[in-house]
Scaffold this active site. Structure first.
Site, PDB file in Angstrom:
ATOM      1  N   ASP A   1      25.838  -9.955 -15.861  1.00 45.56           N
ATOM      2  CA  ASP A   1      25.464  -8.919 -14.926  1.00 45.56           C
ATOM      3  C   ASP A   1      25.980  -9.307 -13.380  1.00 45.56           C
ATOM      4  O   ASP A   1      25.557 -10.266 -13.023  1.00 45.56           O
ATOM      5  CB  ASP A   1      24.047  -8.228 -14.694  1.00 45.56           C
TER       6      ASP A   1
ATOM      7  N   GLU B   1      28.475  -5.491  -3.150  1.00 43.07           N
ATOM      8  CA  GLU B   1      27.596  -5.415  -1.956  1.00 43.07           C
ATOM      9  C   GLU B   1      27.755  -6.503  -0.998  1.00 43.07           C
ATOM     10  O   GLU B   1      27.377  -6.550   0.234  1.00 43.07           O
ATOM     11  CB  GLU B   1      26.239  -5.268  -2.339  1.00 43.07           C
TER      12      GLU B   1
ATOM     13  N   GLU C   1       0.711  -1.409  -0.113  1.00 40.43           N
ATOM     14  CA  GLU C   1      -0.245  -0.042   0.117  1.00 40.43           C
ATOM     15  C   GLU C   1       0.772   1.316   0.014  1.00 40.43           C
ATOM     16  O   GLU C   1       0.358   2.295  -0.710  1.00 40.43           O
ATOM     17  CB  GLU C   1      -0.738   0.112   1.105  1.00 40.43           C
ATOM     18  N   LEU C   2       2.044   1.406   0.687  1.00 40.18           N
ATOM     19  CA  LEU C   2       2.827   2.182   0.800  1.00 40.18           C
ATOM     20  C   LEU C   2       3.262   2.657  -0.600  1.00 40.18           C
ATOM     21  O   LEU C   2       3.492   3.916  -1.032  1.00 40.18           O
ATOM     22  CB  LEU C   2       4.037   2.229   1.817  1.00 40.18           C
TER      23      LEU C   2
ATOM     24  N   HIS D   1      28.171  -5.960 -15.549  1.00 40.10           N
ATOM     25  CA  HIS D   1      27.668  -4.668 -15.218  1.00 40.10           C
ATOM     26  C   HIS D   1      27.777  -4.611 -13.601  1.00 40.10           C
ATOM     27  O   HIS D   1      27.133  -5.579 -13.060  1.00 40.10           O
ATOM     28  CB  HIS D   1      26.251  -4.281 -16.079  1.00 40.10           C
TER      29      HIS D   1
ATOM     30  N   CYS E   1      26.417  -1.664 -10.268  1.00 44.60           N
ATOM     31  CA  CYS E   1      25.886  -0.387 -10.067  1.00 44.60           C
ATOM     32  C   CYS E   1      25.848  -0.222  -8.648  1.00 44.60           C
ATOM     33  O   CYS E   1      25.600  -1.069  -7.861  1.00 44.60           O
ATOM     34  CB  CYS E   1      24.358  -0.334 -10.662  1.00 44.60           C
TER      35      CYS E   1
ATOM     36  N   HIS F   1      18.161   6.289 -12.020  1.00 44.18           N
ATOM     37  CA  HIS F   1      17.162   6.259 -10.788  1.00 44.18           C
ATOM     38  C   HIS F   1      16.571   7.448 -10.151  1.00 44.18           C
ATOM     39  O   HIS F   1      16.119   7.474  -9.329  1.00 44.18           O
ATOM     40  CB  HIS F   1      18.012   5.632  -9.564  1.00 44.18           C
TER      41      HIS F   1
END
Length: 774
Positions: free
Chosen positions: A613, A619, A24-25, A655, A657, A708
């Site tokens: 990719d 991360e 919903e957000l 790739h 990012c 983005h």
């Protein structure tokens, strides 16, 4: 507000998913951006979600709920607002309309670029990077924290406000644009601490007994100077008289050298992670003499994965901790933001598999069960322990988790299988002869806009409103449009646009054995972007080609090269919930071999360019340096294993990012890809200079279009970024591309942005041709 001085174990959580059962957000925020939802309606939706979360937590047995962890976009951006550290280019917008200004900082406007975005430690959550400089002036803005605390109290809850801690905030920050690159934001501590003191005072006045200050930066390798700064921060905040009790929460790894600092600090509570590498906190805590007189929040339930907890093992850990602190409370290892909301919504899963899973609501139940067992003894939770043992045994014995053929193939893999037969210089000559591309070749990263029509077609197929043939026809029509557009725009290396792909990991997971897909397992990646990480439950193999037919169809539409597009093994693991019952390197090898089969099939179908990719390589880097070599060994090996079975004239792209790449430059080289494209627009080509400084010898595509943000970069902006790139990378090795895939963008902005990108490449080519050294 009700308070309790009890020292008996209680259950709590650091934070909770924000989106709501039906996202919903997301719908309310995107409706607000589109002008369909008013600000009042958006705030009402947000308040309703907070109310529902607190009620569910309280009903489950959580006696102290978090307040302030809820966010309309990002909790680090919320901290920036609370601290008054608004970038100069956004101040007028924030002053004119705080809500619109908030979203402008996150998404940018045509006039002002957004804040840089990068990964939150080693998770797939993205945060907005604070921008600070010598002229930064902090000013307390307690409205959100105090408002949400009062909401919770008015509903009858005991609430603990949550705010990013001062040290982590400064360590995550970067120098603002125009500020010297060597500026250290931590030098602003003297200005920042009085603002935290003011916020703490405001929260105390609003009724807070405890406040949670999140300091995940303390689980990373910290210098002695940084540890001294941490000691100073909590010494100065600790001696304040007008404040709530302070709980410093650390998570994602062991606290290590920071643990003695926190143990000695004049604060009332410490949160520690006891899962994964954080398990080392148990021995470390004993070695420093524990936390006598302090509250320990023990994160014994994994807040980042979805497997059921081993309750008996966790109870044993908790029992040991009882003698090491004045009070031991039970929690997840970190905020439950990183897992989906409710496993009971997954009605399509095999019931046997479903009993292995715990999402946020199930983890909350595990936490309260453990707290009850710790308070009342194991006899009080006998039924829960029996069910837990049965679930763990079911998973261990399942045929899904063991495929002898897959294991035999992985075991037979040799070191030479993970190396190209030819060195890069030889490959580069063969590839240039085959592709015959211009200087500064242009391409995109892979996906094109996922329009409402495409999403509707997928929904219609799932619901049975259209058959597979009709669906395939719609997807082929989109591929034709995407190829035609790219030819018209003048791009040099094309993509098919990926209209058939729901997600870059899920699409492949649904075609590999050993993976399970969820229907409602949404997790926030950034802002209103939610993903459904698949569940990697068993041994992995590829029953049939996954992308070859789509590649062939697209390539038949054009004379220009079309890239084959795959997701790499590290990202397939990082963006999934991965099995925890075998070494992750073994799982990576299985995925790599499945992808290797797809790469060789694409080459056999004629693909001259294949992109694999790996946006998650950085991360997933362990937070502690000592743990990194082992990770990078299996991560780079698995990528090479998936890509090394091709000829010299087949060009392998990858790739990445939105991450800090400086720490993995050696690993990027070890991937041995022929071309790498990376995010560079928001970080102003920083990565190009990092690659050059590391002596990176291959071709590079640093992004010149920030996908983005909805803003359309001008040709002049793209030209300026390209010139910066050429200051680091020779023209013969520089590609021109966006930062990332275009699936979240609309067609009008995509067309305009790509046309500016192509125009910029042509302008700079001409400049190079006209220059005396051109």
């Amino acid at each position: 507000m009700a308070t309790s001085s009890t020292t008996t174990p209680q259950a709590t959580v650091y934070g909770y998913p924000r989106q709501g059962a039906g996202r919903e957000l997301k719908k309310a925020i995107e409706g607000y951006w589109a002008g369909r939802v008013t600000a009042e309606s958006l705030h009402a939706t947000a308040a309703g979600l907070r109310r529902d979360t607190w009620r569910r937590l309280a009903d489950a047995g959580i006696r102290e709920v978090p307040a302030g962890d809820f966010s309309l976009y990002d909790h680090v951006l919320d901290a920036t607002v609370a601290l008054g550290a608004i970038p100069a280019r956004h101040r007028a917008a924030v002053e004119a309309d705080p809500l619109d200004g908030y979203f402008a900082m996150a998404r940018g406007t045509q006039e002002a670029a957004p804040l840089e975005m990068t990964k939150w430690f080693d998770t797939n959550y993205h945060y907005l990077v604070p921008e600070l400089g010598p002229d930064t002036v902090f000013a307390a803005n307690p409205a959100k924290l105090v408002g949400e605390l009062r909401e919770a109290v008015a509903l009858g809850h005991t609430a603990r406000p949550v705010l990013l801690g001062p040290l982590t905030y400064l360590l995550l920050a970067k120098p603002a644009p125009g500020v010297a690159a060597d500026f250290q934001p931590v030098t602003l501590l003297d200005r920042l601490l009085p603002v935290y003191a003011e916020l703490l005072s405001d929260l105390r006045a609003a009724g807070a007994e405890w406040v949670q200050l999140d300091e995940p930066a303390l689980v990373q390798d910290r210098t002695q100077a940084e540890l001294n700064t941490a000691a100073r921060v909590y010494r100065e905040l600790g001696v304040l008289t007008d404040r709530p009790k302070i709980l410093v929460a650390t998570y994602f790894d062991r606290a290590g050298e920071a643990l003695p600092v926190l143990a000695k600090a004049p604060i009332e509570g410490v949160g520690l992670d006891f899962t994964g590498p954080g398990a080392a906190n148990l021995a470390d805590l004993a070695s420093v003499g524990g936390l006598p007189g302090k509250r320990l929040v023990a994160g014994v339930v994994d807040g980042r994965n979805i497997w059921i907890n081993d309750l008996e093992k966790s109870l044993a850990t908790l029992a040991t901790l009882l003698g090491l602190a004045g009070r031991v409370d039970v929690a997840a290892s970190c905020s439950l933001l990183h897992v989906p909301l409710d496993a009971t919504a997954e009605r399509d899963l095999d019931p046997q598999v479903a009993r292995w899973l715990a999402f946020a609501r199930q983890k909350t139940t595990e936490i309260t069960t453990l707290a009850r067992g710790l308070r009342e003894g194991t006899f009080a939770i006998g039924a829960e322990l029996a069910a837990n043992r049965a679930g763990l045994a079911s998973r261990a014995a399942s045929a899904l988790t063991h495929d002898p053929a897959v294991r035999a193939r992985a075991a037979a893999t040799a070191a030479e299988d993970a190396r190209r037969a030819q060195a890069y210089p030889e490959r580069a000559v063969a590839q240039r002869a085959r592709l015959d591309l211009p200087l500064l070749p242009t391409t995109t990263i892979g996906s094109f806009p996922q329009t409402t029509e495409l999403r509707t077609a997928r929904a219609d197929l799932r619901a049975g409103r259209i058959d597979d043939g009709t669906y395939q026809d719609r997807m082929r029509a989109e591929v034709r449009e995407v190829i035609a557009y790219q030819e018209k725009a003048g791009l040099d290396v094309l993509v098919h646009g990926e209209p058939e792909r729901n997600d870059m990991v899920q699409y492949f997971a649904e075609q590999l054995t050993g993976y399970l897909a969820t229907q409602h397992g949404w997790v926030q990646s950034y802002g209103t972007r939610y993903v459904r990480p698949p569940v990697l439950a068993g041994d992995i193999s590829r029953p049939h080609p996954m992308t070859v037919d789509w590649y062939r169809y697209a390539q038949d539409l054009t004379d220009r090269p079309v890239k084959g597009m795959l997701t790499g093994p590290v990202t397939m693991l990082a963006w999934s919930f991965v099995r925890d019952d075998q070494p992750i390197g073994d799982t990576a090898r299985q995925v790599a071999l499945a992808l290797r089969d797809e790469v060789t099939d694409l080459e056999a179908a004629g693909a001259a360019v294949i992109q694999v990719d790996e946006p998650a390589l950085r991360e997933t880097l362990p937070l502690r340096a000592a743990d990194r070599p082992g990770y990078l060994d299996w991560a780079t090996e698995s990528f090479r294993l998936s890509t090394s079975g091709v000829r010299a004239d087949t060009q392998i792209h990858t790739h990445m990012c939105y991450a800090e790449f400086g720490e993995i430059m050696v690993a990027i080289d070890e991937l041995d890809a022929d071309v790498i494209s990376l995010e560079a627009a928001r970080s102003h080509m920083q990565v190009a200079h990092e690659l050059a400084g590391a002596g990176y010898p291959r071709e590079v595509g640093p992004g010149v279009y920030d996908i983005h943000s909805p803003r359309v970069p001008s040709t002049a902006e793209a030209v300026a970024l390209l010139r910066k790139g050429l200051g680091a990378i020779p023209a013969g090795r520089l590609w021109v591309n966006p930062d990332c895939g275009l699936k979240t963008r609309g067609w009008p902005e995509t067309r305009n942005s790509l046309e500016h990108l192509v125009a910029a490449a042509r302008q700079v080519r001409q400049e190079l041709a006209d220059s005396p050294t051109g």
